[in-house]
Design a protein around this motif. Structure first.
Motif, PDB file in Angstrom:
ATOM      1  N   VAL A  26      28.728  46.625  40.073  1.00 20.45           N
ATOM      2  CA  VAL A  26      28.854  47.884  40.819  1.00 20.45           C
ATOM      3  C   VAL A  26      29.670  47.679  42.103  1.00 20.45           C
ATOM      4  CG1 VAL A  26      27.587  49.719  41.976  1.00 20.45           C
ATOM      5  CG2 VAL A  26      26.745  48.809  39.810  1.00 20.45           C
ATOM      6  N   PRO A  27      29.280  46.765  43.017  1.00 21.45           N
ATOM      7  CA  PRO A  27      30.148  46.531  44.181  1.00 21.45           C
ATOM      8  C   PRO A  27      31.398  45.722  43.844  1.00 21.45           C
ATOM      9  CG  PRO A  27      28.261  45.060  44.269  1.00 21.45           C
ATOM     10  CD  PRO A  27      28.027  45.988  43.107  1.00 21.45           C
ATOM     11  N   LEU A  28      31.339  44.954  42.743  1.00 16.46           N
ATOM     12  CA  LEU A  28      32.471  44.101  42.398  1.00 16.46           C
ATOM     13  C   LEU A  28      33.682  44.919  41.956  1.00 16.46           C
ATOM     14  CD1 LEU A  28      33.150  41.118  42.310  1.00 16.46           C
ATOM     15  CD2 LEU A  28      32.399  41.059  39.924  1.00 16.46           C
ATOM     16  N   VAL A  29      33.443  46.124  41.427  1.00 14.74           N
ATOM     17  CA  VAL A  29      34.547  46.995  41.038  1.00 14.74           C
ATOM     18  C   VAL A  29      35.421  47.321  42.239  1.00 14.74           C
ATOM     19  CG1 VAL A  29      35.054  49.372  40.349  1.00 14.74           C
ATOM     20  CG2 VAL A  29      33.492  48.006  38.987  1.00 14.74           C
ATOM     21  N   THR A  30      34.785  47.602  43.371  1.00 17.49           N
ATOM     22  CA  THR A  30      35.543  47.892  44.587  1.00 17.49           C
ATOM     23  C   THR A  30      36.350  46.674  45.032  1.00 17.49           C
ATOM     24  OG1 THR A  30      33.840  49.468  45.273  1.00 17.49           O
ATOM     25  CG2 THR A  30      35.362  48.699  46.964  1.00 17.49           C
ATOM     26  N   VAL A  31      35.758  45.493  44.931  1.00 19.29           N
ATOM     27  CA  VAL A  31      36.452  44.262  45.315  1.00 19.29           C
ATOM     28  C   VAL A  31      37.692  44.053  44.459  1.00 19.29           C
ATOM     29  CG1 VAL A  31      36.240  41.752  45.377  1.00 19.29           C
ATOM     30  CG2 VAL A  31      34.373  43.168  46.230  1.00 19.29           C
ATOM     31  N   ILE A  32      37.559  44.234  43.145  1.00 17.20           N
ATOM     32  CA  ILE A  32      38.696  44.039  42.243  1.00 17.20           C
ATOM     33  C   ILE A  32      39.770  45.084  42.494  1.00 17.20           C
ATOM     34  CG2 ILE A  32      39.402  44.036  39.825  1.00 17.20           C
ATOM     35  CD1 ILE A  32      36.661  42.894  39.128  1.00 17.20           C
ATOM     36  N   ALA A  33      39.359  46.343  42.719  1.00 14.98           N
ATOM     37  CA  ALA A  33      40.336  47.401  42.975  1.00 14.98           C
ATOM     38  C   ALA A  33      41.128  47.127  44.248  1.00 14.98           C
ATOM     39  CB  ALA A  33      39.630  48.750  43.064  1.00 14.98           C
ATOM     40  N   LEU A  34      40.442  46.714  45.313  1.00 18.29           N
ATOM     41  CA  LEU A  34      41.138  46.420  46.567  1.00 18.29           C
ATOM     42  C   LEU A  34      42.012  45.173  46.440  1.00 18.29           C
ATOM     43  CD1 LEU A  34      38.387  47.244  49.222  1.00 18.29           C
ATOM     44  CD2 LEU A  34      40.323  48.640  48.495  1.00 18.29           C
ATOM     45  N   SER A  35      41.563  44.211  45.638  1.00 15.99           N
ATOM     46  CA  SER A  35      42.398  43.037  45.399  1.00 15.99           C
ATOM     47  C   SER A  35      43.677  43.418  44.671  1.00 15.99           C
ATOM     48  CB  SER A  35      41.621  41.996  44.583  1.00 15.99           C
ATOM     49  OG  SER A  35      40.488  41.546  45.280  1.00 15.99           O
ATOM     50  N   TYR A  36      43.551  44.317  43.709  1.00 12.63           N
ATOM     51  CA  TYR A  36      44.731  44.796  42.974  1.00 12.63           C
ATOM     52  C   TYR A  36      45.694  45.522  43.912  1.00 12.63           C
ATOM     53  CZ  TYR A  36      47.361  47.009  39.168  1.00 12.63           C
ATOM     54  OH  TYR A  36      48.352  47.419  38.307  1.00 12.63           O
ATOM     55  N   ALA A  37      45.135  46.384  44.775  1.00 16.52           N
ATOM     56  CA  ALA A  37      45.980  47.070  45.752  1.00 16.52           C
ATOM     57  C   ALA A  37      46.653  46.074  46.682  1.00 16.52           C
ATOM     58  CB  ALA A  37      45.141  48.070  46.556  1.00 16.52           C
ATOM     59  N   GLY A  38      45.928  45.029  47.067  1.00 18.78           N
ATOM     60  CA  GLY A  38      46.512  44.010  47.925  1.00 18.78           C
ATOM     61  C   GLY A  38      47.652  43.275  47.255  1.00 18.78           C
TER      62      GLY A  38
END
Length: 364
Positions: free
Chosen positions: A287-299
């Motif tokens: 659940v919180p890891l989805v946000t981490v992966i999405a922000l990593s992709y944006a980065g």
């Protein structure tokens, strides 16, 4: 016997009750969707405002970038009027906002093309590079983080933490240069800088701009291998830096989940350790890891400037860098808006996925 009329007895018709109930159920969703749209509009308005005012305070005169610093005074003044730079700042922002909403970012001084045309040409290269990078980073980072959490304090945990520490500490441009020296110059395992060899560049007709996909669709498998040989090294480099962050966050989330009471209860029931880890603990950690992966992709989509520079990768990062070096502010601001839009879009997508994965966040 006559059937009593429900309306005569003060009762609402059944159809009215059903309609009212449906309306009451849809009202919270409509309100949530309305708030969602307001947040999007305000976020984009703030993004455009910040981008505009940063472009105005940067000590670069866009007029001189166009006409040159040796142009006569009347030419400079005329160009300033044509660009609207002689108007008050609020009028300039209104003109800027109206053009951007139409997809008009102006004309690039460097290429003499519309900025949007240049971005459409450069962005697929960055998208292809970052997409493969996040697949490598998330595909390896999540299992490594889970493994480190399960083996907390042991050798495996220490190795994963060292890998993450190196990923945070080593400058990406230095690692890129070393990778080129070793894997390209010395071993010859991969192709060098650039996106594709000249041999295939002018024989391939781009369709999507994603060369791996275009060569596969055309059945040009030799060109496909050549593109992949150019892509794998910079993508692995970006994937390694994404892996460092994702594995660290996965380890942290998994340690938190493995300490919860439901894990203890599952072990007491006799469930296998693998099922507890992968089907229960990891599912909640996602659940919180989805946000981490999405922000990593944006980065990766916006932060690959140094990687694209080292590998001469013709993507958005290299385009913005070259534009900034040549005082091409239309291109710089246009690229910045695209990058900001990517961050906003992926943040919103992660919020939607968060609600889908966590039923507690849904409207009841």
């Amino acid at each position: 016997m006559a059937i009593p009329d429900p309306t005569a007895a003060g009762m609402a018709p059944l159809t009215t009750v059903s309609t009212r109930t449906a309306g009451q159920r849809l009202a919270p969703h409509a309100k949530s969707f309305g708030n969602f749209l307001v947040v999007i509009l305000l976020t984009y308005l703030g993004l455009l405002a910040v981008t505009f005012f940063i472009g105005r305070v940067i000590p670069i005169d866009p007029v001189l970038a166009i006409v040159g610093d040796r142009a006569p005074a009347h030419v400079i003044e005329r160009a300033r009027q044509e660009l609207g730079l002689d108007k008050p700042i609020y009028q300039q922002f209104y003109i800027y906002l109206s053009k951007v909403l139409k997809g008009d970012f102006g004309t690039s001084v460097l290429t003499a093309n519309p900025v949007m045309t240049d971005i459409k040409r450069a962005f697929p290269a960055t998208l292809e590079l970052a997409s493969l990078g996040i697949l490598i980073g998330a595909g390896l980072g999540v299992p490594l983080g889970v493994w480190a959490a399960v083996r907390r304090g042991k050798f495996v945990d220490q190795v994963v933490r060292v890998i993450g520490l190196v990923g945070y500490s080593v400058p990406i441009f230095w690692l890129g240069l070393m990778a080129l020296v070793v894997f390209y110059a010395r071993l010859g395992w991969v192709s060098g800088p650039g996106r594709i060899d000249v041999t295939y560049e002018y024989t391939l007709t781009p369709v999507t701009g994603l060369l791996l996909l275009d060569t596969a669709m055309a059945g040009e498998w030799e060109a496909f291998r050549n593109v992949f040989s150019h892509l794998i090294l910079p993508a692995s480099l970006l994937g390694y830096f994404a892996l460092a962050y994702i594995s660290r966050m996965t380890r942290s989330f998994m340690l938190n989940e493995l300490a919860q009471e439901y894990v203890i209860a599952a072990r007491a029931k006799g469930l296998s350790e693998s099922r507890i880890i992968w089907r229960h603990a990891l599912r909640n950690a996602m659940v919180p890891l989805v946000t981490v992966i999405a922000l990593s992709y944006a980065g990766l989509l916006e932060g690959s400037v140094l990687t694209e520079t080292v590998f001469a990768w013709p993507g958005l990062g290299l385009y913005i860098t070259n534009s900034l070096q040549n005082a091409d502010m239309n291109a710089v601001l246009g690229g910045t808006i695209i990058v900001g839009s990517i961050f906003v879009g992926l943040n919103l997508l992660s919020d939607v996925l968060y609600k889908l994965l966590d039923p507690r966040t849904r409207i009841r």
